[in-house]
Design a protein around this motif. Structure first.
Motif, PDB file in Angstrom:
ATOM      1  N   THR A 123       6.101  85.408  58.409  1.00 55.06           N
ATOM      2  CA  THR A 123       5.658  84.375  59.348  1.00 55.06           C
ATOM      3  C   THR A 123       4.226  83.927  59.092  1.00 55.06           C
ATOM      4  OG1 THR A 123       4.859  85.995  60.989  1.00 55.06           O
ATOM      5  CG2 THR A 123       7.178  85.308  61.128  1.00 55.06           C
ATOM      6  N   CYS A 147      18.953  87.193  53.955  1.00 54.44           N
ATOM      7  CA  CYS A 147      18.218  87.355  55.208  1.00 54.44           C
ATOM      8  C   CYS A 147      19.196  87.858  56.260  1.00 54.44           C
ATOM      9  CB  CYS A 147      17.600  86.023  55.627  1.00 54.44           C
ATOM     10  SG  CYS A 147      16.627  86.097  57.151  1.00 54.44           S
ATOM     11  N   THR A 151      16.487  87.022  61.839  1.00 55.12           N
ATOM     12  CA  THR A 151      16.152  85.816  62.593  1.00 55.12           C
ATOM     13  C   THR A 151      15.791  86.095  64.048  1.00 55.12           C
ATOM     14  OG1 THR A 151      18.529  85.466  62.963  1.00 55.12           O
ATOM     15  CG2 THR A 151      17.501  84.278  61.123  1.00 55.12           C
ATOM     16  N   VAL A 154      12.107  87.350  64.512  1.00 57.47           N
ATOM     17  CA  VAL A 154      11.140  86.267  64.336  1.00 57.47           C
ATOM     18  C   VAL A 154      11.198  85.327  65.543  1.00 57.47           C
ATOM     19  CG1 VAL A 154      10.539  84.251  62.943  1.00 57.47           C
ATOM     20  CG2 VAL A 154      11.200  86.392  61.827  1.00 57.47           C
ATOM     21  N   HIS A 155      12.398  85.042  66.011  1.00 56.94           N
ATOM     22  CA  HIS A 155      12.583  84.150  67.145  1.00 56.94           C
ATOM     23  C   HIS A 155      11.935  84.710  68.407  1.00 56.94           C
ATOM     24  CE1 HIS A 155      15.725  81.344  69.265  1.00 56.94           C
ATOM     25  NE2 HIS A 155      14.507  80.858  69.310  1.00 56.94           N
ATOM     26  N   ASP A 160      10.771  79.352  69.275  1.00 56.46           N
ATOM     27  CA  ASP A 160      11.687  78.430  68.602  1.00 56.46           C
ATOM     28  C   ASP A 160      11.084  77.895  67.308  1.00 56.46           C
ATOM     29  OD1 ASP A 160      13.610  78.678  70.603  1.00 56.46           O
ATOM     30  OD2 ASP A 160      12.853  76.957  71.732  1.00 56.46           O
ATOM     31  N   LEU A 163      11.287  80.458  64.488  1.00 56.56           N
ATOM     32  CA  LEU A 163      12.621  80.577  63.904  1.00 56.56           C
ATOM     33  C   LEU A 163      12.896  79.436  62.934  1.00 56.56           C
ATOM     34  CD1 LEU A 163      15.527  81.708  63.727  1.00 56.56           C
ATOM     35  CD2 LEU A 163      16.072  80.282  65.718  1.00 56.56           C
ATOM     36  N   LEU A 166      10.885  79.724  59.771  1.00 55.43           N
ATOM     37  CA  LEU A 166      11.437  80.752  58.892  1.00 55.43           C
ATOM     38  C   LEU A 166      12.582  80.183  58.065  1.00 55.43           C
ATOM     39  CD1 LEU A 166      11.909  83.739  57.948  1.00 55.43           C
ATOM     40  CD2 LEU A 166      13.487  83.924  59.891  1.00 55.43           C
ATOM     41  N   LEU A 167      13.532  79.545  58.728  1.00 59.28           N
ATOM     42  CA  LEU A 167      14.680  78.988  58.024  1.00 59.28           C
ATOM     43  C   LEU A 167      14.245  77.932  57.013  1.00 59.28           C
ATOM     44  CD1 LEU A 167      17.127  78.629  61.058  1.00 59.28           C
ATOM     45  CD2 LEU A 167      17.248  80.338  59.232  1.00 59.28           C
ATOM     46  N   LEU A 179      22.849  84.366  54.982  1.00 57.03           N
ATOM     47  CA  LEU A 179      22.213  84.534  56.289  1.00 57.03           C
ATOM     48  C   LEU A 179      23.126  85.263  57.268  1.00 57.03           C
ATOM     49  CD1 LEU A 179      19.678  83.637  57.998  1.00 57.03           C
ATOM     50  CD2 LEU A 179      21.097  81.712  58.755  1.00 57.03           C
ATOM     51  N   ALA A 181      22.646  85.887  61.216  1.00 59.55           N
ATOM     52  CA  ALA A 181      21.848  85.671  62.418  1.00 59.55           C
ATOM     53  C   ALA A 181      22.440  86.469  63.573  1.00 59.55           C
ATOM     54  CB  ALA A 181      21.817  84.179  62.765  1.00 59.55           C
ATOM     55  N   ALA A 218      21.451  77.874  63.406  1.00 60.96           N
ATOM     56  CA  ALA A 218      20.848  78.034  62.076  1.00 60.96           C
ATOM     57  C   ALA A 218      21.513  77.088  61.076  1.00 60.96           C
ATOM     58  CB  ALA A 218      20.983  79.476  61.614  1.00 60.96           C
TER      59      ALA A 218
END
Length: 249
Positions: A123, A147, A151, A154-155, A160, A163, A166-167, A179, A181, A218
């Motif tokens: 981040t 990943c 998620t 981080v969220h 928001d 997140l 990150l994506l 991914l 999530a 996502a």
């Protein structure tokens, strides 16, 4: 099929409650969610299926914890008899923000010529270490970024915008993105565990506007804003989490 987001009792040895890890950096994570839970869904031929055979291939494991899954994934995808000659051309980098977990990963790494670990907070704005690694291998991107179960943390800790950033960041440095999530019920469980321990709630939990079907959120962001397309779903893990594979257009 188990759908719980609670942490198993067999991981409580070193912490009173592993749910006390506010960034998901559980000390014994792979004792209650072993690598096989994901690897059983991922074909051993994935790299070949994606067209990565013969050339240098770079893998990235985001939030690698103690590296158990990183090593298992590498062996799962690479160390097949037909891939023996190409093994030296596949390299994996795993990172985590927890330096203690990274030290453990480095100390137990059985393939240091092919697998590397470093402490890194994804981040943070300046991720020079990732760019240095790519430059070292003469590449502008990772061929496959993994990943898994990152998620949500981080969220919860960065809101928001964190997140979505990150994506977007992972999409910008990856040709393919695998991914997982965490579903929304896991958010509630994580917040509940902190409250039971008498700790402060996650800063952003009550103000998050992105809620509900997190895998769909996502997917929507990656396809609308990150120039990526969902190309395959490998089904759901024993914890009822989807494994989704995206490809850059």
């Amino acid at each position: 099929m188990a759908t719980t987001c609670e942490v198993g009792n067999d991981a409580v040895d070193e912490l009173n409650d592993p749910g006390a890890a506010p960034y998901g950096n559980f000390i014994n994570y792979y004792t209650f969610n072993p690598p096989e839970n994901r690897l059983s869904l991922i074909p051993e031929t994935l790299l070949q299926d994606l067209g990565y055979s013969g050339d240098t291939t770079l893998l990235l494991d985001v939030g690698c914890n103690s590296g158990d899954l990183s090593v298992a994934l590498y062996k799962h995808l690479v160390q097949q008899p037909e891939c023996e000659a190409d093994r030296r051309k596949v390299h994996l980098l795993g990172f985590d923000l927890d330096e203690t977990l990274i030290e453990r990963a480095q100390q137990t790494n059985p393939l240091p010529a092919n697998i590397s670990f470093l402490p890194l907070d994804i981040t943070e704005e300046n991720n020079k270490q990732l760019q240095d690694y790519l430059h070292q291998h003469s590449s502008s991107h990772f061929h496959l970024c993994v990943c898994l179960a990152v998620t949500m943390w981080v969220h919860l800790n960065h809101g928001d915008s964190g997140l979505l950033q990150l994506l977007s960041h992972l999409a910008s440095i990856s040709q393919h993105l695998l991914l997982e999530a965490q579903p929304w019920k896991c958010y509630r469980s994580a917040a509940r565990r902190l409250r039971k321990l008498g700790r402060s709630d996650f800063d952003h939990f009550k103000t998050l506007k992105i809620r509900g079907d997190m895998a769909e959120h996502a997917k929507e962001h990656l396809e609308r804003n990150c120039n990526m397309d969902l190309i395959q779903s490998f089904g759901s893990t024993t914890w009822d989490r989807k494994l989704l594979l995206f490809k850059r257009r």
